[in-house]
Motif scaffolding. Sequence first.
Motif, PDB file in Angstrom:
ATOM      1  N   PHE A 127      35.025  35.592  39.351  1.00 40.05           N
ATOM      2  CA  PHE A 127      35.080  36.204  40.679  1.00 40.05           C
ATOM      3  C   PHE A 127      35.819  37.536  40.601  1.00 40.05           C
ATOM      4  N   ILE A 128      36.949  37.546  39.914  1.00 40.33           N
ATOM      5  CA  ILE A 128      37.748  38.769  39.789  1.00 40.33           C
ATOM      6  C   ILE A 128      36.973  39.847  39.050  1.00 40.33           C
ATOM      7  N   ARG A 129      36.290  39.468  37.979  1.00 40.69           N
ATOM      8  CA  ARG A 129      35.502  40.449  37.226  1.00 40.69           C
ATOM      9  C   ARG A 129      34.440  41.102  38.105  1.00 40.69           C
ATOM     10  N   LYS A 130      33.697  40.281  38.843  1.00 41.42           N
ATOM     11  CA  LYS A 130      32.610  40.812  39.676  1.00 41.42           C
ATOM     12  C   LYS A 130      33.147  41.715  40.783  1.00 41.42           C
ATOM     13  N   GLN A 131      34.269  41.329  41.399  1.00 43.03           N
ATOM     14  CA  GLN A 131      34.829  42.140  42.479  1.00 43.03           C
ATOM     15  C   GLN A 131      35.340  43.482  41.964  1.00 43.03           C
ATOM     16  N   ILE A 132      35.974  43.483  40.792  1.00 40.06           N
ATOM     17  CA  ILE A 132      36.472  44.743  40.225  1.00 40.06           C
ATOM     18  C   ILE A 132      35.307  45.644  39.834  1.00 40.06           C
ATOM     19  N   GLU A 133      34.255  45.065  39.293  1.00 37.86           N
ATOM     20  CA  GLU A 133      33.069  45.861  38.940  1.00 37.86           C
ATOM     21  C   GLU A 133      32.475  46.517  40.182  1.00 37.86           C
ATOM     22  N   LYS A 134      32.434  45.788  41.291  1.00 37.81           N
ATOM     23  CA  LYS A 134      31.918  46.352  42.547  1.00 37.81           C
ATOM     24  C   LYS A 134      32.806  47.497  43.032  1.00 37.81           C
ATOM     25  N   GLU A 135      34.116  47.312  42.964  1.00 37.12           N
ATOM     26  CA  GLU A 135      35.035  48.357  43.418  1.00 37.12           C
ATOM     27  C   GLU A 135      34.941  49.605  42.534  1.00 37.12           C
ATOM     28  N   ILE A 136      34.839  49.391  41.227  1.00 34.19           N
ATOM     29  CA  ILE A 136      34.715  50.531  40.319  1.00 34.19           C
ATOM     30  C   ILE A 136      33.404  51.257  40.555  1.00 34.19           C
ATOM     31  N   ASP A 137      32.369  50.525  40.922  1.00 31.65           N
ATOM     32  CA  ASP A 137      31.077  51.150  41.231  1.00 31.65           C
ATOM     33  C   ASP A 137      31.223  52.083  42.434  1.00 31.65           C
TER      34      ASP A 137
END
Length: 266
Positions: free
Chosen positions: A195-205
């Motif tokens: 969950f943390i990985r996916k959320q950080i990837e979205k924010e970095i996007d």
Amino acid sequence: MEGMEQWKELVEVWRNQLEQWLHQAIEYSQQIPPTQLYIAIAVLVVTTLLVLSIRLFKRTKSNTIVLTGLTGSGKTTLFFQLRDGSSYLGTVTSMETNEGTFALHSESSKKGKIKPVHLVDVPGHSRLRPKLDEFIPQAAGIVFVVDALEFLPNCRLASEYLYDMLTNASVVKKKIPVLICCNKTDKVTAHTKEFIRKQIEKEIDKLRASRSALSDADIANDFTLGVPGEAFAFSQCNNKVSVAEASGLTGEVAQVEQFIREHVKP
């Protein structure tokens, strides 16, 4: 006196044998065509330089691992857990750099030679983050600590910090591996590493779009993340970015230790 005479005779025999070998070597070299002789010498020189370079590289390979992340994520607790096997400071936020060179606590009972790790815990306070630039160039790996319990309120700030680190010139050029350590996962309400990985990837996007708009004004640095036209994923980074779970308070740090030993060989 008799022993001295025997020693002199032995030295004389050795000298004569060496002179004979040298004479034979000279005669043999004179029989070799000059071109072949030059090639043989060149191969010998190149091989010698290559061996010396490999040995020098092995000697100078870094053993520094940097712990970084937002204030309150549990970096200092992890530091003392890796060093002493105890949480030590508990939940007290550190405002100073903790630094030490030691064998990991879990390896303290192992026999044989174990390469010590130079571990650096850099404070997460925004005013103290420039200290990170002192240690990143010499890092063999970076552990970016995230509070898995209070992740959502800090997701944006953590992603911005991680974005800046992943576009750091030294990290990009040296391809320094990064471990996103989701700390405090012993708590029932903690978020999972996926969950943390996916959320950080979205924010970095999202950050990529805003930072690229500012790049013409030279506000961003020279490096960007991801592939144009595609949603950002850590797999697109030049360096390896992995995600792990840990709990500094309970001593569940095996995945962090594994990352350390992948990049600082024992």
